[in-house]
Design an enzyme around this catalytic site. Sequence first.
Site, PDB file in Angstrom:
ATOM      1  N   ASP A  75       0.710  -1.306  -0.086  1.00  0.00           N
ATOM      2  CA  ASP A  75       0.078  -0.047   0.060  1.00  0.00           C
ATOM      3  C   ASP A  75       0.881   1.305  -0.091  1.00  0.00           C
ATOM      4  O   ASP A  75       1.992   1.194   0.697  1.00  0.00           O
ATOM      5  CB  ASP A  75      -0.938  -0.028   1.176  1.00  0.00           C
ATOM      6  CG  ASP A  75      -1.879   1.055   1.221  1.00  0.00           C
ATOM      7  OD1 ASP A  75      -2.724   1.142   0.617  1.00  0.00           O
ATOM      8  OD2 ASP A  75      -1.834   1.943   2.309  1.00  0.00           O
ATOM      9  N   GLU A 123       1.383  -0.739  -5.416  1.00  0.00           N
ATOM     10  CA  GLU A 123       0.396   0.295  -5.654  1.00  0.00           C
ATOM     11  C   GLU A 123       1.284   1.457  -5.926  1.00  0.00           C
ATOM     12  O   GLU A 123       1.978   2.393  -5.268  1.00  0.00           O
ATOM     13  CB  GLU A 123      -0.275   0.742  -4.245  1.00  0.00           C
ATOM     14  CG  GLU A 123      -1.497   1.676  -4.766  1.00  0.00           C
ATOM     15  CD  GLU A 123      -2.188   2.430  -3.618  1.00  0.00           C
ATOM     16  OE1 GLU A 123      -3.045   3.023  -3.884  1.00  0.00           O
ATOM     17  OE2 GLU A 123      -1.559   2.825  -2.676  1.00  0.00           O
TER      18      GLU A 123
HETATM   19  C1  GLC Z   1      -3.841   3.533  -0.659  1.00  0.00           C
HETATM   20  C2  GLC Z   1      -5.199   2.707  -0.606  1.00  0.00           C
HETATM   21  C3  GLC Z   1      -6.171   3.528   0.135  1.00  0.00           C
HETATM   22  C4  GLC Z   1      -5.790   3.907   1.321  1.00  0.00           C
HETATM   23  C5  GLC Z   1      -4.530   4.631   1.207  1.00  0.00           C
HETATM   24  C6  GLC Z   1      -3.831   5.134   2.576  1.00  0.00           C
HETATM   25  O1  GLC Z   1      -3.931   4.462  -1.655  1.00  0.00           O
HETATM   26  O2  GLC Z   1      -5.552   2.032  -1.628  1.00  0.00           O
HETATM   27  O3  GLC Z   1      -7.631   2.851   0.066  1.00  0.00           O
HETATM   28  O4  GLC Z   1      -6.913   5.049   1.972  1.00  0.00           O
HETATM   29  O5  GLC Z   1      -3.604   3.920   0.587  1.00  0.00           O
HETATM   30  O6  GLC Z   1      -3.480   3.793   3.281  1.00  0.00           O
END
Ligand code: GLC
Length: 555
Positions: free
Chosen positions: A220, A281
């Site tokens: 993440d 991500e």
């Molecule tokens: C990422 C997740 C999102 C979350 C953020 C903070 O972007 O996909 O849903 O709010 O990280 O953890």
Amino acid sequence: MRAFRYLAVAVLALAAAAKADEAGWWKNAVIYEIYPRSFADTNGDGMGDLNGITAHLDYLRGLGVDAIWIAPFFPSPQVDFGYDVSDYVAVDPQYGTMADFDRLVAEAGKRHIRVISDLVVNHTSDRHQWFLESRASRKNPKADWYVWRDGGWFGRPPNNWLSIFGHGAWQYDGVRRQFYYHAFYKQQPDLNWRNPEVRKAMYDVMRFWMKRGVAGFRLDAVTSLFEDPKLRDEAVGWGRAPNGDPIFSRQYTDNLPEVHDVLREMRKVTDEFPGRILIGETYLPNIEELARMYGRANDETQLPMDLQFLMTADVSVAGLRRRLGEAETRLNGNMPLLVSDNHDNQRSWDRLGDGKHNEEIARLLATLLLTPRATVLLYYGQELGMANNDPTRVEDVRDPIGRMAFPAVKGRDGERTPMPWDGTPNAGFSTGAKTWLPVGPDHAWHNVAAESRDPKSLLNYYKTLIRLRRENPALRDGGLKFVDETNPTVLSFLRQSGAATVLVALNLSGQPQTVRYDLGAAKLQTLASTYGAAAVASPTALALPAFGAYVGAVR
Ligand code: GLC
Ligand code: CA
């Protein structure tokens, strides 16, 4: 005797090949993202749970997915619905128990489905034991586990940095009498990744879940791990974001070079266990930065998400052709990870739909995702044509972003509503009186039960393509080559492996188009098309209806 020896050698070779295959299971795989709160509720509290996922594994197997990625199910105050973790090595009781998790992994395994865990590495919850300790004083064993700084004059924050979720990124803590940095909500303090103890703690978390059978991690917000140690102010541009914040560069808070050091370390940790992978991500500005996420020696993430390909406003044929071409040729032979939908962005049904041809466009998108040489990430409900279901009143909004500046910013509830299993009032998602977010009105026709019965449904089209990409050697292993490269409305390419060739043609316009190819072939044999099995195919002129997509074997 000799024959026996040959046989033994052959069996060993096969076993070795199978093993190598196991290690590369994620290549060309279909990975399905589950937002656990919204998938299936088995105890009637209106929120999905782990047992709900287990109960629907046969559905996922029928769809043909190789792995599921489950968004965070760990104990959490749920400010960011699980992305604020207060314990990394337990299951939040609202989602079930550790025994439920173990059963999920075991049952998934029986169906050849791997389980990938989310890993929230950038920050913890402000209720995590680590943070409670860290904030208690400036001198304690965890004092340096987060990003603490003194304020400026008159109680001002250390610099001008803003949170990705809106407003200031520094929160004053009255106990420690310092500010802490948070890239996201203030209840999500950033960990200090320059501290080796933090790294070790997180790597041990990874080992904990791999021992429990997870096949890897979706990292993440991994580009946010580091901030400029000099705390230089970010540049501020003209204009304002919809939430009123200034337009802001992120050169000192996003994608700093040290991120790659951590990725290399994490890769070593996952390599301790065979067949485990790292998914990133990775919202990045260009293909060069995406290529770097694989590592210069292929020693970082196996699958950084390509969020440039389809999460963009530019869906012109030229733009898609260029970006798909880059993904195929400029990632040093690595697997692209294509993705169109997730729990943070408006669903493609609405984002890419024109309001008139949404059914056709959804099939076109499925073809665009599932026929190139790539691993694909699907988001639950995408295979059904699930629509966004945004809140209409501010008092209904659950995602804090959506409460900050409603209705200019509605937050992410709309893409997180319950999975529609059938046409009953709660869509078969829950037996409870109320679901945590309302079921979308479109569940009456876009649901698993109805679409399973209808051979022409989007769901069955997804199943067909997923089966094809597994069984057809050109779609499975073939290289990608564009044809008719200057066509402004139709994107066409060939996949080719040995003697097998497949043509893919995608009409991205709202008008019928006829495409002429010179493939030197005698015959096109339809494998799949968005406009019915009756597609008329000729190797020299292919007539495509508005937003029609065609997949055929070239003979
Ligand atoms: C990422 C997740 C999102 C979350 C953020 C903070 O972007 O996909 O849903 O709010 O990280 O953890
Ligand atoms: Ca539940």
